[in-house]
Scaffold this active site. Structure first.
Site, mmCIF file in Angstrom:
data_model
loop_
_atom_site.group_PDB
_atom_site.id
_atom_site.type_symbol
_atom_site.label_atom_id
_atom_site.label_comp_id
_atom_site.label_asym_id
_atom_site.label_seq_id
_atom_site.Cartn_x
_atom_site.Cartn_y
_atom_site.Cartn_z
ATOM 1 N N HIS A 8 4.259 -96.766 20.555
ATOM 2 C CA HIS A 8 4.074 -95.396 21.503
ATOM 3 C C HIS A 8 5.177 -94.354 20.847
ATOM 4 C CE1 HIS A 8 1.327 -97.133 24.585
ATOM 5 N NE2 HIS A 8 0.460 -96.842 23.561
ATOM 6 N N GLY A 56 -2.720 -93.656 16.242
ATOM 7 C CA GLY A 56 -3.716 -94.288 17.451
ATOM 8 C C GLY A 56 -4.617 -93.657 17.996
ATOM 9 N N ASP A 61 -5.715 -97.683 16.428
ATOM 10 C CA ASP A 61 -5.553 -99.162 17.326
ATOM 11 C C ASP A 61 -6.836 -99.686 16.880
ATOM 12 O OD1 ASP A 61 -3.250 -98.237 18.415
ATOM 13 O OD2 ASP A 61 -4.178 -97.190 20.016
ATOM 14 N N ASP A 81 5.167 -97.979 25.776
ATOM 15 C CA ASP A 81 5.564 -97.152 26.542
ATOM 16 C C ASP A 81 5.142 -97.532 28.065
ATOM 17 O OD1 ASP A 81 7.306 -95.527 28.010
ATOM 18 O OD2 ASP A 81 7.153 -93.688 26.502
ATOM 19 N N HIS A 88 -5.636 -92.699 24.865
ATOM 20 C CA HIS A 88 -6.423 -93.885 24.100
ATOM 21 C C HIS A 88 -6.459 -94.853 24.757
ATOM 22 C CE1 HIS A 88 -2.666 -93.595 22.271
ATOM 23 N NE2 HIS A 88 -3.014 -94.845 21.435
ATOM 24 N N ASP A 91 -8.687 -98.000 23.894
ATOM 25 C CA ASP A 91 -8.484 -98.493 22.520
ATOM 26 C C ASP A 91 -7.376 -99.600 22.389
ATOM 27 O OD1 ASP A 91 -10.531 -96.900 21.389
ATOM 28 O OD2 ASP A 91 -9.078 -95.300 20.597
ATOM 29 N N ARG A 97 -7.382 -107.047 24.051
ATOM 30 C CA ARG A 97 -8.316 -108.049 24.305
ATOM 31 C C ARG A 97 -8.839 -108.879 22.967
ATOM 32 N NH1 ARG A 97 -13.511 -107.983 23.277
ATOM 33 N NH2 ARG A 97 -15.115 -109.292 24.113
#
Length: 124
Positions: A8, A56, A61, A81, A88, A91, A97
């Site tokens: 981030h 991202g 991502d 962060d 997002h 995402d 996951r």
């Protein structure tokens, strides 16, 4: 081994410092880095060869998650962060996951990332 790096905005400088500290591992011939766009640009400026995905928020991502699902990316270093919100976030959660589903190591902070890279170094 393909390793994804993501950071981030508030953690990009930390990621570059981390990469530089571990260049003796990351510059090995069998290590290939991929990154979200902006993080990849910062890593390239620091002397690392990186295959850049989209940024991202533009889907980087998700691109990395797809590479994890395809078995191409074997490790993800994602300096999140925790003190900022991110538009997002879905995402990001999907990437986490997918790493869990495919049993791919994911570090979300420097301490865990360091342990993963030390593990690579020990295996060789």
């Amino acid at each position: 081994m393909e390793i994804a790096i993501i950071a981030h905005d508030g953690k990009k400088a930390d990621m570059v410092q981390f990469l530089d500290k571990n260049k003796h591992i990351l510059h090995k011939e069998n290590i290939k880095l991929i990154a979200t766009g902006t993080t990849g640009g910062k890593a390239e400026a620091a002397g690392f060869k990186v295959k850049k995905m989209l940024s991202g928020p533009q889907g980087g991502d998700a691109q990395i998650a797809a590479r994890v699902a395809e078995g191409k990316t074997k490790m993800v270093l994602f300096f999140k962060d925790p003190n900022s919100s991110h538009p997002h976030e879905p995402d990001i959660n999907m990437l986490i996951r997918i790493c869990d589903v495919h049993n791919v190591p994911l570090a979300t902070n420097e301490a865990t990332a360091q342990l993963l890279l030390l593990g690579i170094d020990e295996m060789e």
